[in-house]
Design a protein around this motif. Sequence first.
Motif, mmCIF file in Angstrom:
data_model
loop_
_atom_site.group_PDB
_atom_site.id
_atom_site.type_symbol
_atom_site.label_atom_id
_atom_site.label_comp_id
_atom_site.label_asym_id
_atom_site.label_seq_id
_atom_site.Cartn_x
_atom_site.Cartn_y
_atom_site.Cartn_z
ATOM 1 N N ASP A 68 -3.077 5.092 -3.121
ATOM 2 C CA ASP A 68 -4.225 5.884 -2.923
ATOM 3 C C ASP A 68 -3.523 7.498 -2.990
ATOM 4 O O ASP A 68 -3.204 8.094 -1.978
ATOM 5 N N PHE A 113 0.966 -1.293 -0.026
ATOM 6 C CA PHE A 113 0.049 0.078 -0.093
ATOM 7 C C PHE A 113 0.702 1.149 0.024
ATOM 8 O O PHE A 113 1.859 1.551 0.563
ATOM 9 N N PHE A 136 -0.020 5.272 0.682
ATOM 10 C CA PHE A 136 -1.259 5.947 1.067
ATOM 11 C C PHE A 136 -1.023 7.565 0.830
ATOM 12 O O PHE A 136 0.322 7.914 0.715
ATOM 13 N N GLN A 137 -2.167 8.320 0.505
ATOM 14 C CA GLN A 137 -2.028 9.782 0.401
ATOM 15 C C GLN A 137 -1.256 10.604 1.417
ATOM 16 O O GLN A 137 -0.233 11.423 1.331
ATOM 17 N N GLY A 138 -1.441 10.037 2.596
ATOM 18 C CA GLY A 138 -0.807 10.805 3.794
ATOM 19 C C GLY A 138 0.322 10.085 4.179
ATOM 20 O O GLY A 138 0.645 10.152 5.278
#
Lengths: 401, 237
Positions: free
Chosen positions: B166, B87, B89-91
């Motif tokens: 993401d 994964f 992630f955006q953050g």
Amino acid sequence: MSELKPIFNALWRSKTGALLLIVQIAVTLAIVSNAAFIIHDRVSFLNQDTGLKAEDLFRFNLYTFGKNVDIAKQQEIDETLLRAIPGVADAVVINQVPLSGSGDSTNFHLKPTPQQSRGARAAFFMADENLLNTLDVKLEDGRNFEAADVVYSQGFDKTANVLLATRSYVNELFPDGDGLGQTIYLGDNPFKIIGIIAPMKGPWLDDEQADNVALIPQVMAAPFKRVLIRTEPGRRGEVMQQVEKVLLASESERVVSRITGVDKLLLEQTSQDRLMKNMLLVLITVLLLVTALGICGLALFNVGRRTRQIGTRRALGAKKSDIVRYFLLENTLVSLIGIVLGVGLALAMSDVLMRHYSLPRLDNWFILYSLAGIYVMGVLAVYWPAQRATLISPSIATRSV
Amino acid sequence: MLSMTNISKVYRSEMVQTNALRDFNFQVNEGEFIAVTGPSGSGKTTFLNIAGMLETYTGGTYQLDGIDVGRLSDNGRAELRNQKIGFIFQGFNLIPDLNLYENVEVPLRYRGIKAAERKRRIERCLEQVGLGARAKHVPAQLSGGQQQRVAIARALAGEPRFLLADEPTGNLDSLMARQVMELLENINKDGATIIMVTHDPELARRAQRNIQVVDGQICDFKLYQGGLEKQRAGAEV
């Protein structure tokens, strides 16, 4: 164990809460282990065998104010009347009451004064030949008093010359164990040890020589006297209600007071110890509760603070059990550091208590029990927050910041 | 290797029922780089969550590498996620209390990989994203772009078959975004299959295939080497 390293690093980087908890665990361990040890010490003290059936014994004071009463003669009448009350097993006029918390003791020596010799202190009970039966203490060796042994006096103008004593007392005077039949001295008055009685306590439980007891067959006639009565099991209450009526019927110019069960005297004598025990129990309970709440609170705070982190861990493959395990390991680490500090603190506290309050040295088992208890409590306290953490969905990792 | 058939996802509250995905049909082949675009609230993130097994779906069938995800327990999904999916992630979602090495190590620990192998992979992946020398730093000491590269290293360390990203450049400036995108393209060239959710049409254009999601359904645009082909909404892709 390699798992602990990143947990330790994480704790170290935001250490305030963890440090506070470590201090709390250390202080809790120190106090709980010492308090538990003191409680154990007090419980052992309170539960010690007195050698007497206190629940069947009671005492009262008898003060004769009538000027024309023959005290010595009335004393004989009284004893006869009391022994005749239904339910009375035996009764004696006695100089002091066992387990009452107040009384006299004296030093007997192997040689008469002024010669220097070994001596030992003992509580001494003076009464007639019914004393041993009233106390319901067994004769282990030798013989009991006989009527001829009993000396009736107005004071110490004349004294008995035989006595019975507990084995611990006789052995203190005669360490080779050959005390029976020997003569010991109170001042220059000789007393032959004619019998060894089963262990019994004197008036004080907290006396270092509480087991040193001597029984002397002597009765002193005086207006004020104490009477000790043993009743048949379960009949003490009814006998206690009758004694005043029986005695006043025989001679009215006197006062019967403080009719009290010996078990109650024992409770009064040990009230401070029971209070201390109960207070320490409350202290331990509160401390453990506060520490458990601290552990639970910090874990809950961490769950809240790390919601996204937990979600991310779940997204990266952590199972629910991994999350629980993480919090348990984190708590273990905090607890272990607190426990290591706490052991040192407990020993230091014990040292202070020994020096300033004459308490015995803390038994290491109590530290071990306490640290195990605190650790288990910590695991239980952290389990619920850890379970809550497992409810955090991994999808939280993709939510917007 | 990833196949969704008639997937639906319904969120229910006391008053409202929201159909986040409806009859969602989607196939991914090995080595593809797919961009998923769509307006806010269209269902992109829900799709990504279901693809990554971060949440369950309400209806339909989802197979990952031939495994029926719907039949897996929570533990089974966690295990499959750990083994097959990386994964981003955006953050970034780095763990602030851990240094870069420990952050990259997290998924490897859950897989039970031995320490020596973990070390080898972590060092290789941090080198790959250009942060090998900063393994002992904590995330707060890095720029956003560097943090995202750490997150990519963490995703790569597990040697996953899929990378789900993401909005991987959503919190980065354009220079950083370009660097991260180049990194993802290189990873894709090395064989990893990438599904990337993005708002940025420029980035989407760099993928091999662009899936547009509208109202929980696919409105598909395909981008093959500059060619553009539009399919009807809800069509199987």
